[in-house]
Motif scaffolding. Structure first.
Motif, PDB file in Angstrom:
ATOM      1  N   UNK A 235       9.499   4.142   1.550  1.00  0.00           N
ATOM      2  CA  UNK A 235       8.646   3.169   2.248  1.00  0.00           C
ATOM      3  C   UNK A 235       9.445   2.414   3.303  1.00  0.00           C
ATOM      4  N   UNK A 236      10.709   2.095   2.987  1.00  0.00           N
ATOM      5  CA  UNK A 236      11.563   1.390   3.948  1.00  0.00           C
ATOM      6  C   UNK A 236      11.840   2.265   5.168  1.00  0.00           C
ATOM      7  N   UNK A 237      12.020   3.568   4.940  1.00  0.00           N
ATOM      8  CA  UNK A 237      12.245   4.503   6.052  1.00  0.00           C
ATOM      9  C   UNK A 237      11.019   4.537   6.970  1.00  0.00           C
ATOM     10  N   UNK A 238       9.839   4.631   6.363  1.00  0.00           N
ATOM     11  CA  UNK A 238       8.597   4.643   7.154  1.00  0.00           C
ATOM     12  C   UNK A 238       8.435   3.325   7.909  1.00  0.00           C
ATOM     13  N   UNK A 239       8.735   2.227   7.227  1.00  0.00           N
ATOM     14  CA  UNK A 239       8.653   0.891   7.828  1.00  0.00           C
ATOM     15  C   UNK A 239       9.541   0.795   9.067  1.00  0.00           C
ATOM     16  N   UNK A 240      10.774   1.259   8.955  1.00  0.00           N
ATOM     17  CA  UNK A 240      11.706   1.176  10.078  1.00  0.00           C
ATOM     18  C   UNK A 240      11.307   2.118  11.208  1.00  0.00           C
ATOM     19  N   UNK A 241      10.912   3.348  10.845  1.00  0.00           N
ATOM     20  CA  UNK A 241      10.531   4.328  11.857  1.00  0.00           C
ATOM     21  C   UNK A 241       9.288   3.891  12.624  1.00  0.00           C
ATOM     22  N   UNK A 242       8.368   3.205  11.938  1.00  0.00           N
ATOM     23  CA  UNK A 242       7.111   2.808  12.564  1.00  0.00           C
ATOM     24  C   UNK A 242       7.332   1.837  13.719  1.00  0.00           C
ATOM     25  N   UNK A 243       8.423   1.076  13.664  1.00  0.00           N
ATOM     26  CA  UNK A 243       8.684   0.104  14.720  1.00  0.00           C
ATOM     27  C   UNK A 243       9.156   0.752  16.018  1.00  0.00           C
TER      28      UNK A 243
ATOM     29  N   UNK B 113       0.809  -1.224   0.000  1.00  0.00           N
ATOM     30  CA  UNK B 113       0.000   0.000   0.000  1.00  0.00           C
ATOM     31  C   UNK B 113       0.838   1.267   0.000  1.00  0.00           C
ATOM     32  N   UNK B 114       1.739   1.402   0.979  1.00  0.00           N
ATOM     33  CA  UNK B 114       2.497   2.651   1.099  1.00  0.00           C
ATOM     34  C   UNK B 114       3.409   2.867  -0.103  1.00  0.00           C
ATOM     35  N   UNK B 115       4.075   1.808  -0.581  1.00  0.00           N
ATOM     36  CA  UNK B 115       4.884   1.965  -1.790  1.00  0.00           C
ATOM     37  C   UNK B 115       4.010   2.399  -2.966  1.00  0.00           C
ATOM     38  N   UNK B 116       2.815   1.849  -3.047  1.00  0.00           N
ATOM     39  CA  UNK B 116       1.900   2.199  -4.137  1.00  0.00           C
ATOM     40  C   UNK B 116       1.520   3.681  -4.053  1.00  0.00           C
ATOM     41  N   UNK B 117       1.227   4.161  -2.848  1.00  0.00           N
ATOM     42  CA  UNK B 117       0.820   5.564  -2.689  1.00  0.00           C
ATOM     43  C   UNK B 117       1.982   6.510  -2.985  1.00  0.00           C
ATOM     44  N   UNK B 118       3.157   6.190  -2.469  1.00  0.00           N
ATOM     45  CA  UNK B 118       4.328   7.034  -2.739  1.00  0.00           C
ATOM     46  C   UNK B 118       4.610   7.092  -4.235  1.00  0.00           C
ATOM     47  N   UNK B 119       4.297   6.006  -4.929  1.00  0.00           N
ATOM     48  CA  UNK B 119       4.489   5.959  -6.374  1.00  0.00           C
ATOM     49  C   UNK B 119       3.637   6.953  -7.135  1.00  0.00           C
ATOM     50  N   UNK B 120       2.603   7.507  -6.482  1.00  0.00           N
ATOM     51  CA  UNK B 120       1.796   8.541  -7.130  1.00  0.00           C
ATOM     52  C   UNK B 120       2.506   9.889  -7.115  1.00  0.00           C
ATOM     53  N   UNK B 121       3.527  10.014  -6.252  1.00  0.00           N
ATOM     54  CA  UNK B 121       4.287  11.259  -6.160  1.00  0.00           C
ATOM     55  C   UNK B 121       5.477  11.290  -7.118  1.00  0.00           C
ATOM     56  N   UNK B 122       6.096  10.136  -7.316  1.00  0.00           N
ATOM     57  CA  UNK B 122       7.316  10.093  -8.116  1.00  0.00           C
ATOM     58  C   UNK B 122       7.414   8.773  -8.888  1.00  0.00           C
ATOM     59  N   UNK B 123       7.957   8.817 -10.100  1.00  0.00           N
ATOM     60  CA  UNK B 123       8.151   7.575 -10.854  1.00  0.00           C
ATOM     61  C   UNK B 123       9.469   6.885 -10.521  1.00  0.00           C
ATOM     62  N   UNK B 124      10.310   7.528  -9.712  1.00  0.00           N
ATOM     63  CA  UNK B 124      11.620   6.979  -9.378  1.00  0.00           C
ATOM     64  C   UNK B 124      11.458   5.836  -8.373  1.00  0.00           C
ATOM     65  N   UNK B 125      11.666   4.598  -8.812  1.00  0.00           N
ATOM     66  CA  UNK B 125      11.403   3.457  -7.929  1.00  0.00           C
ATOM     67  C   UNK B 125      12.369   3.395  -6.751  1.00  0.00           C
ATOM     68  N   UNK B 126      13.560   3.949  -6.895  1.00  0.00           N
ATOM     69  CA  UNK B 126      14.502   3.957  -5.764  1.00  0.00           C
ATOM     70  C   UNK B 126      13.970   4.853  -4.638  1.00  0.00           C
ATOM     71  N   UNK B 127      13.472   6.028  -4.989  1.00  0.00           N
ATOM     72  CA  UNK B 127      12.895   6.933  -3.988  1.00  0.00           C
ATOM     73  C   UNK B 127      11.685   6.285  -3.336  1.00  0.00           C
TER      74      UNK B 127
END
Length: 299
Positions: A198-206, A179-193
């Motif tokens: 999403x990984x940053x959010x994933x880690x911070x959420x813990x 979900x979150x990767x999909x939503x962020x993908x609406x902001x930018x086409x750069x798959x690395x970003x």
């Protein structure tokens, strides 16, 4: 009223807001249900830390309510093809899954080493209150993990595997990668970003900041697996392998004191461990070039 695809085409900011609403609702309902189970079985004055079984139930409900339900709800309301939105339709290739299994064990020493370095983090003295809060969060998480793994027996091990490995892998990947990767993908086409955000959010959420870097690296790897494969079950499996290995290792009274399992590498072994981590990381990179090629070919 049919809400399927009702908000399809809405901007990313709206979908993030919707996701947060679903997470709040799911978190509230799961907390009420979990505390209701505790109070009904042990009374209103019960201390949840005295009942690992109830803690597992609460964690299971929390994972469903805060991760899985919001992911499915957003996919249903923001897409006319929810299964495609979450990338759940494809069936994983068994041979690829075996390669993913090997890659996770090759990646493990690097993850452990970055964890050792992350634990050495010290903030400037002016930020001491923040560091103290971070360490309090870390201690609370470690205490909960120890309680969940403290009971012996095969039934406890299976329960922990279901809650910490199977459930966490499915629900967290559905939310953060699906979900979150999909939503962020609406902001930018750069798959690395997209993947690293999403990984940053994933880690911070813990909320475990002294394990932030290794969890960030794992989250990014899971993200690339989804990007290459377009199949959510690939990162789910990798996530399961990581969690299941930790649960099995820490549930054994002899194994959990081993440096490779606990992650507490002594100064005397740090150089040799770093050398091993370097070799396995190179092997991991080489293997994933092949995995990437095979996953993309299967699309």
């Amino acid at each position: 009223m049919n809400l399927k695809g009702f908000y399809a085409g809405k901007p990313a900011l709206f979908q993030i807001f919707l996701l947060l609403l679903f997470m709040l609702a799911g978190g509230f309902i799961s907390s009420v249900l979990g505390m209701g189970v505790l109070f009904l079985t042990h009374g209103v004055k019960a201390d949840i830390y005295q009942y690992p079984g109830i803690m597992r139930t609460l964690q299971f409900l929390s994972s469903i309510g805060m991760f899985l339900f919001p992911a499915i709800a957003v996919a249903w309301t923001c897409s006319n093809k929810p299964s495609g939105y979450l990338s759940i339709k494809k069936t994983p290739n068994v041979r690829i899954m075996l390669l993913i299994l090997i890659s996770m064990y090759l990646f493990s020493p690097t993850i452990t080493l970055t964890g050792v370095l992350n634990k050495q983090m010290e903030l400037p003295s002016i930020l001491a209150p923040i560091e103290n809060w971070m360490r309090t969060q870390e201690d609370a998480a470690e205490r909960m993990t120890e309680l969940l793994l403290s009971e012996g027996g095969i039934l406890t091990l299976l329960s922990n595997l279901i809650v910490i490995a199977v459930t966490a892998a499915i629900t967290e990947e559905f939310l953060f990668r699906g979900t979150i990767q999909r939503i962020i993908g609406k902001w930018t086409p750069n798959h690395h970003i997209i993947i690293w955000s999403a990984a940053f959010i994933f880690s911070a959420f813990h909320m475990q900041f002294f394990g932030f870097i290794p969890r960030l690296l794992l989250g990014a790897y899971f993200g690339y697996l989804l990007y290459w494969s377009k199949c959510i079950w690939i990162p789910v499996f990798a996530h399961f392998v990581n969690n299941a290995t930790a649960v099995i290792g820490m549930s054994n009274s002899r194994w959990k004191n081993l440096e490779l399992v606990s992650g507490d590498i002594s100064d005397a072994h740090l150089l040799s461990f770093a050398s091993m981590a370097f070799v396995t990381l190179i092997s991991f990179i080489i293997l994933n070039k092949y995995i990437r090629k095979e996953l993309i070919k299967d699309n």
